[in-house]
Structures are given as C-alpha cells and as structure tokens.
Design a protein around this motif. Structure first.
Motif, PDB file in Angstrom:
ATOM      1  N   PHE A  64      49.338  72.781  63.443  1.00  0.00           N
ATOM      2  CA  PHE A  64      49.577  72.419  64.764  1.00  0.00           C
ATOM      3  C   PHE A  64      50.149  73.880  64.473  1.00  0.00           C
ATOM      4  N   LEU A  65      50.005  74.554  66.333  1.00  0.00           N
ATOM      5  CA  LEU A  65      50.645  75.287  66.201  1.00  0.00           C
ATOM      6  C   LEU A  65      52.736  75.880  66.333  1.00  0.00           C
ATOM      7  N   GLY A  66      53.231  76.386  65.813  1.00  0.00           N
ATOM      8  CA  GLY A  66      54.912  76.621  66.359  1.00  0.00           C
ATOM      9  C   GLY A  66      54.707  75.974  65.198  1.00  0.00           C
ATOM     10  N   VAL A  67      53.961  75.650  64.070  1.00  0.00           N
ATOM     11  CA  VAL A  67      55.095  74.838  62.812  1.00  0.00           C
ATOM     12  C   VAL A  67      55.849  75.838  61.342  1.00  0.00           C
ATOM     13  N   THR A  68      55.354  76.976  61.006  1.00  0.00           N
ATOM     14  CA  THR A  68      56.438  77.440  61.162  1.00  0.00           C
ATOM     15  C   THR A  68      57.406  78.528  61.794  1.00  0.00           C
ATOM     16  N   GLU A  69      56.994  78.775  62.917  1.00  0.00           N
ATOM     17  CA  GLU A  69      58.468  78.776  64.266  1.00  0.00           C
ATOM     18  C   GLU A  69      59.359  77.942  63.990  1.00  0.00           C
ATOM     19  N   LEU A  70      59.170  76.478  63.967  1.00  0.00           N
ATOM     20  CA  LEU A  70      60.052  75.351  64.172  1.00  0.00           C
ATOM     21  C   LEU A  70      61.225  74.850  62.876  1.00  0.00           C
ATOM     22  N   VAL A  95      60.673  61.459  71.677  1.00  0.00           N
ATOM     23  CA  VAL A  95      58.942  61.754  70.475  1.00  0.00           C
ATOM     24  C   VAL A  95      58.798  62.979  71.890  1.00  0.00           C
ATOM     25  N   PHE A  96      57.764  64.129  70.473  1.00  0.00           N
ATOM     26  CA  PHE A  96      57.529  65.573  71.961  1.00  0.00           C
ATOM     27  C   PHE A  96      56.194  64.795  71.735  1.00  0.00           C
ATOM     28  N   GLY A  97      55.193  66.119  72.211  1.00  0.00           N
ATOM     29  CA  GLY A  97      53.965  66.167  71.722  1.00  0.00           C
ATOM     30  C   GLY A  97      53.512  67.083  70.473  1.00  0.00           C
ATOM     31  N   THR A  98      54.135  68.140  70.022  1.00  0.00           N
ATOM     32  CA  THR A  98      53.289  68.509  68.902  1.00  0.00           C
ATOM     33  C   THR A  98      54.366  69.701  68.429  1.00  0.00           C
ATOM     34  N   PRO A  99      54.292  70.395  67.009  1.00  0.00           N
ATOM     35  CA  PRO A  99      55.760  70.587  66.904  1.00  0.00           C
ATOM     36  C   PRO A  99      55.688  72.388  68.092  1.00  0.00           C
ATOM     37  N   GLN A 100      55.000  72.842  69.066  1.00  0.00           N
ATOM     38  CA  GLN A 100      55.091  73.932  69.296  1.00  0.00           C
ATOM     39  C   GLN A 100      56.016  73.104  70.971  1.00  0.00           C
TER      40      GLN A 100
END
Length: 223
Positions: free
Chosen positions: A87-93, A203-208
C-alpha cells in the motif's frame, strides 16, 4: 519505556487479503466446492481450520481439510504471492514513527519466508525493531499470541505503551483481549463499522491516509 507500535502485515501494509481469498476460492473449486468470493472474505481471518470448517460441511471438512490447506499454501506461494503490492505510504509512515521515537514490530500470521518477502518488497528492514509469525507461538490463540510475542521481543512487560494497527477484525479482537489498543485500516477489505465493532479506537483508510492525517490520529496524542 519507549513507545511501541505493532503492525499486522496482510491487508494492512501489503494488499494481500483479496489474493488470499481468491487462492482459497480456487483451491476449493479445484476440489469441487464452489464458494463465492464475498463468503470466503467473510471468513478469511479465521485461524487454523476455522475458515474451512465455516465453508464446508463437517463430512467434507474431515475428508478434505488437510489436502485443501496444503494445496492453498502451495497455490498462494506459487501463483498469488508475486501479485502482492505494498500500500502507498508504508515506508514513509514507518520512517515517521521511527523519527518520533516509536519502536516498530511486525506481527503476522504469514509464514516466516512470506513475511521476509513482504519486508523486502516494502524495503523496511532497517525500520523494524522486531518481527514475529505464527511459527514463534504455540498456535492456540494466534490473534493474541503473535502480538504478545512481538511486545515481548520489544522488551515490553505490558500493553500500556503500545498500539496495534491491523485491517482484519479478528486481529483487532485479539489485540483487545490482550489489552492492546488497536487502530483499523479499511484497505484490507473490511468496513469502518466492522473494525470499530472489533474494538478499533480509530479507523483510517490506508497507510498513506494515516500518514496524511497523522496529526489527528492517536499516534500524535501519545505521550
């Protein structure tokens, strides 16, 4: 004691839940059982033999469960796992969490070699302080035992200084039984209502999405 966050991987960091369900659907079909994908998804996170016992009659379960489980494992490994994408944003998170003093653990029901594959795919090996799978616990209550083992590996005696992030209701229920606060992500295929009903405090949508809304999340309010 440092803050810690425990991530499930399947459906949370890597988009695998539908792939797993499709592999089960195909495995069942090849053995003569036609099951619609939404029904497989509804039981996807049941542990051990729980998924097959929910989908098959008692007679068919006793006759075919071991063969189906082995077939699914090989099918997913050989044909489906390579289709998994982060999923988008994993590394940055994960980088932001580390920068802000969090210790990070991965606690997954994936097999050890599968988890290592996902870590390489995500490129986050240097951002993880601990990792654990069902191979590290006795397997009686995986949804509790795996995050508990992750906390132990992080050097935590309790759950007060930790949070869990997962996309499956069953994982959040296990965290709640453990006394571990959990946050949900709907990218795993389950609704906000499902996740809150399983005990998610937010609750959130995605890691991004979580990274974008970090300032309004429980992560930003931790001491």
């Amino acid at each position: 004691m440092p803050k810690a966050i425990v991530f499930e991987v399947n459906g949370t960091l890597v988009d695998t839940n539908v792939l797993r369900a499709r592999a089960w659907q195909e495995a069942l079909a090849r053995h003569g059982f036609q099951v619609r994908l939404p029904r497989v998804m509804a039981h996807l996170a049941r542990l051990g033999d729980g998924l097959l016992s929910a989908l098959l009659s008692e007679e068919d379960f006793l006759r075919h469960a071991d063969e189906l489980t082995s077939f699914h494992r090989a099918l997913f490994h050989e044909e489906y796992r390579a289709r998994a994408r982060p999923f988008l944003g994993v590394t940055e998170l994960l980088q932001r969490l580390r920068d802000e003093g969090w210790r990070v653990a991965l606690a997954s029901t994936a097999e050890p070699d599968e988890l290592e594959h996902y870590i390489d795919l995500l490129g986050v090996g240097d951002l993880i302080d601990a990792r654990t799978t069902d191979a590290d616990v006795d397997g009686a209550r995986l949804n509790e035992e795996i995050p508990a083992e992750a906390l132990r590996l992080l050097g935590l005696d309790g759950t007060d200084e930790a949070l869990m992030i997962a996309a499956l209701p069953y994982d959040l229920e296990g965290a709640s039984r453990l006394g571990l606060r959990g946050m949900g992500l709907v990218c795993g295929g389950y609704s906000e209502e499902d996740l809150r009903g399983a005990g998610a405090i937010d609750v959130f949508g995605t890691p991004q999405d979580l990274l974008t809304r970090y300032a309004e999340s429980p992560l930003a309010s931790e001491p």
